[in-house]
Design an enzyme around this catalytic site. Structure first.
Site, PDB file in Angstrom:
ATOM      1  N   TYR A 208     -18.719 -26.410 -12.404  1.00 45.48           N
ATOM      2  CA  TYR A 208     -17.444 -26.859 -11.837  1.00 45.48           C
ATOM      3  C   TYR A 208     -17.705 -27.321 -10.413  1.00 45.48           C
ATOM      4  O   TYR A 208     -18.377 -26.621  -9.640  1.00 45.48           O
ATOM      5  CB  TYR A 208     -16.436 -25.708 -11.839  1.00 45.48           C
ATOM      6  CG  TYR A 208     -15.103 -26.024 -11.184  1.00 45.48           C
ATOM      7  CD1 TYR A 208     -14.776 -25.485  -9.942  1.00 45.48           C
ATOM      8  CD2 TYR A 208     -14.173 -26.844 -11.804  1.00 45.48           C
ATOM      9  CE1 TYR A 208     -13.563 -25.766  -9.331  1.00 45.48           C
ATOM     10  CE2 TYR A 208     -12.942 -27.126 -11.205  1.00 45.48           C
ATOM     11  CZ  TYR A 208     -12.648 -26.584  -9.972  1.00 45.48           C
ATOM     12  OH  TYR A 208     -11.448 -26.864  -9.373  1.00 45.48           O
TER      13      TYR A 208
ATOM     14  N   ASP B  55     -24.632 -28.814  -5.307  1.00 45.33           N
ATOM     15  CA  ASP B  55     -23.293 -28.321  -4.963  1.00 45.33           C
ATOM     16  C   ASP B  55     -23.452 -26.854  -4.563  1.00 45.33           C
ATOM     17  O   ASP B  55     -23.489 -25.980  -5.422  1.00 45.33           O
ATOM     18  CB  ASP B  55     -22.347 -28.473  -6.155  1.00 45.33           C
ATOM     19  CG  ASP B  55     -20.993 -27.851  -5.860  1.00 45.33           C
ATOM     20  OD1 ASP B  55     -20.066 -28.005  -6.683  1.00 45.33           O
ATOM     21  OD2 ASP B  55     -20.849 -27.200  -4.806  1.00 45.33           O
TER      22      ASP B  55
ATOM     23  N   LYS C 283     -16.138 -22.954   1.092  1.00 42.76           N
ATOM     24  CA  LYS C 283     -15.987 -21.501   1.119  1.00 42.76           C
ATOM     25  C   LYS C 283     -16.491 -20.858   2.425  1.00 42.76           C
ATOM     26  O   LYS C 283     -15.836 -20.964   3.465  1.00 42.76           O
ATOM     27  CB  LYS C 283     -16.674 -20.893  -0.121  1.00 42.76           C
ATOM     28  CG  LYS C 283     -16.020 -21.366  -1.445  1.00 42.76           C
ATOM     29  CD  LYS C 283     -16.668 -20.747  -2.649  1.00 42.76           C
ATOM     30  CE  LYS C 283     -16.256 -21.439  -3.930  1.00 42.76           C
ATOM     31  NZ  LYS C 283     -14.953 -20.983  -4.438  1.00 42.76           N
TER      32      LYS C 283
HETATM   33  P1  KE4 Z   1     -12.490 -26.043  -3.666  1.00 41.31           P
HETATM   34  O1  KE4 Z   1     -11.944 -27.450  -3.773  1.00 41.31           O
HETATM   35  O2  KE4 Z   1     -11.748 -25.082  -4.589  1.00 41.31           O
HETATM   36  O3  KE4 Z   1     -12.583 -25.553  -2.231  1.00 41.31           O
HETATM   37  O4  KE4 Z   1     -14.007 -26.077  -4.155  1.00 41.31           O
HETATM   38  C1  KE4 Z   1     -14.296 -26.587  -5.435  1.00 41.31           C
HETATM   39  C2  KE4 Z   1     -15.639 -26.037  -5.891  1.00 41.31           C
HETATM   40  C3  KE4 Z   1     -16.748 -26.863  -5.835  1.00 41.31           C
HETATM   41  N1  KE4 Z   1     -17.965 -26.417  -6.215  1.00 41.31           N
HETATM   42  C4  KE4 Z   1     -18.144 -25.143  -6.649  1.00 41.31           C
HETATM   43  C5  KE4 Z   1     -19.507 -24.691  -7.057  1.00 41.31           C
HETATM   44  C6  KE4 Z   1     -17.049 -24.245  -6.713  1.00 41.31           C
HETATM   45  O5  KE4 Z   1     -17.235 -22.983  -7.155  1.00 41.31           O
HETATM   46  C7  KE4 Z   1     -15.770 -24.694  -6.322  1.00 41.31           C
HETATM   47  C8  KE4 Z   1     -14.543 -23.819  -6.392  1.00 41.31           C
HETATM   48  N2  KE4 Z   1     -14.714 -22.534  -6.995  1.00 41.31           N
HETATM   49  C9  KE4 Z   1     -13.538 -21.977  -7.618  1.00 41.31           C
HETATM   50  C10 KE4 Z   1     -13.901 -20.633  -8.240  1.00 41.31           C
HETATM   51  N3  KE4 Z   1     -15.016 -20.667  -9.055  1.00 41.31           N
HETATM   52  C11 KE4 Z   1     -12.440 -21.817  -6.615  1.00 41.31           C
HETATM   53  C12 KE4 Z   1     -11.309 -20.929  -7.071  1.00 41.31           C
HETATM   54  C13 KE4 Z   1     -10.125 -21.742  -7.517  1.00 41.31           C
HETATM   55  O6  KE4 Z   1     -10.304 -22.799  -8.176  1.00 41.31           O
HETATM   56  O7  KE4 Z   1      -8.999 -21.285  -7.208  1.00 41.31           O
END
Ligand code: KE4
Length: 411
Positions: free
Chosen positions: A144, A239, A267
């Site tokens: 993801y 990523d 994060k």
């Molecule tokens: P954000 O747009 O949510 O800040 O980041 C997206 C993203 C990109 N790449 C990786 C490897 C990620 O894990 C994420 C976001 N992670 C999720 C949880 N696995 C965020 C939690 C959510 O979607 O509320």
């Protein structure tokens, strides 16, 4: 667990937001029940509006690596608010955090701050497409990278949790350039590259998969991707939104000593305030506007409060022995869980890299039962099998021992 106020608040939220939440994974869709509405957090703990206390292993999905509300970060952000929240103009703070990031990730000779991991990966792919003049990208099933249209193809995390790994609302045309390979399977990548000669702009990968649960890269996988990219004139994008400052100070590229062409961060880099970043070699990044023709922008990018939280967080993370301690505490937990699973002959297995971990069950029902049994006993885990849990620097022996005693009772 008394959930009276959380239930009332959830009812109100359901009338306001789809699923009552502002990000799908929070809705407890995969596990059922009412998500506790959090009132406050401190160190390794969170408290919900009904006064229930939990040991927190979600950590805001990764950012809270210091534990919640670290006094040094709180004090610095409080001080910074008195100078104004955002100016839409350059500040010294951006350069302070930018140079800290570049020191920690030398592959990021130049970088750009954005406001989320999604923005970071979306911009990194635009950069790769612009720099190579190629349209197609390769991602991995179950990984993801945020919710940009062309990345919601067989995605992990919440997309997999709710069974829509390829989201509705994404026109076929937007996703047709996104090719999907199998994680840890270099042949599946070779096949796509051979079938799309000179058409692949980049391969984007979570160097440690965190969004299918925690799945480490097989030995040679990441180096293999780097070699394949080099042979095909494609760019390698790590990523590291989740792994950056997590699996090592310098992320997976430090841990596995593999230098990607472009790195995405999120994060932890914002210490819990909204910050993302992408970066790479100077000759690549100088193709980004206003220097180059590849456009990317953001009203609140690099805002002083988020930069302050990031600076204070990294100032603590760069201190000696920080990761040694974090990994020791994490190993105490994950090996303890492994021991319980083995002794009780449970059909479950741990996936872990340092302080990110997942306990995998054979089926959703098993996971659901474990999740709620833990929650009832004050252990707050990610409400999905397709997520990673996180240990923070604030988790001490007390929390780890208590967690293991709960797991001993419920597994
Ligand atoms: P954000 O747009 O949510 O800040 O980041 C997206 C993203 C990109 N790449 C990786 C490897 C990620 O894990 C994420 C976001 N992670 C999720 C949880 N696995 C965020 C939690 C959510 O979607 O509320």
């Amino acid at each position: 667990m008394n959930a009276f106020l959380s239930s009332k608040l959830f009812e109100e939220a359901l009338a306001l937001f789809p699923g009552g939440v502002n990000s799908p994974v929070r809705a407890f869709g995969a596990v059922g029940g009412t998500p506790p509405f959090i009132a406050k957090a401190q160190g390794p703990k969170i408290w919900d509006v009904d006064g229930n206390e939990y040991i927190d292993y979600v950590g805001s999905w990764g950012p809270a690596i210091l534990g919640h509300a670290h006094p040094k970060v709180v004090a610095a952000v409080q001080k910074a608010t008195a100078n104004g929240f955002s100016f839409g103009a350059p500040t010294e703070l951006e350069s302070r955090l930018g140079s800290m990031v570049r020191d920690i990730f030398p592959s990021m000779e130049k970088l750009r701050f954005v406001n989320s991991g999604t923005e970071a990966t979306m911009s990194a792919i635009r950069l790769a497409r612009g720099a190579t003049a190629r349209d197609k990208i390769i991602k991995f099933e179950g990984c993801y990278h945020g919710h940009a249209d062309f990345l919601l193809v067989k995605a992990g995390s919440g997309a997999a949790t709710f069974g829509n790994p390829s989201s509705a609302g994404v026109p076929k045309d937007f996703a047709k350039h996104t090719l999907v390979a199998t994680y840890n399977d270099l042949d599946s990548v070779q096949k796509l590259l051979d079938a799309n000669k000179n058409e692949i702009a980049c391969i984007i990968v979570e160097p440690v998969a965190g969004n299918m649960g925690c799945v480490p890269p097989k030995p040679g996988f990441l180096q293999g991707l780097k070699d394949l990219c080099q042979n095909h004139g494609a760019l390698l994008i790590f990523d590291e939104v989740m792994t950056g400052f997590r699996v090592a100070l310098g992320g997976a590229q430090e841990l596995y000593n593999i230098k990607p062409d472009i790195t995405c961060l999120g994060k932890i880099v914002g210490g819990g305030l909204p910050v993302g970043a992408y970066g790479g070699r100077k000759e690549l990044m100088d193709q980004i506007s206003p220097l180059g023709k590849i456009y990317q922008a953001g009203t609140l990018s690099g805002n002083p409060l988020a930069m302050t939280a990031g600076i204070e967080t990294l100032k603590i993370l760069v201190q000696k022995e920080v990761y040694k301690k974090l990994n020791e505490t994490s190993a105490q937990l994950t090996s303890g869980i492994q021991e319980i699973v083995k002794t009780k002959k449970r059909k479950a297995k741990i996936g872990a890299v340092g302080s990110m971990w997942t306990l995998f069950f054979d089926n959703g029902e098993e996971f659901k039962r474990f999740f709620h049994a833990a929650l009832e006993k004050g252990i707050y885990l990610p409400p999905s099998q397709f997520e990673s849990a996180f240990v923070s620097l604030a988790h001490q022996n007390k929390e780890i021992d208590h967690t293991l005693s709960v797991f001993e009772a419920i597994l």
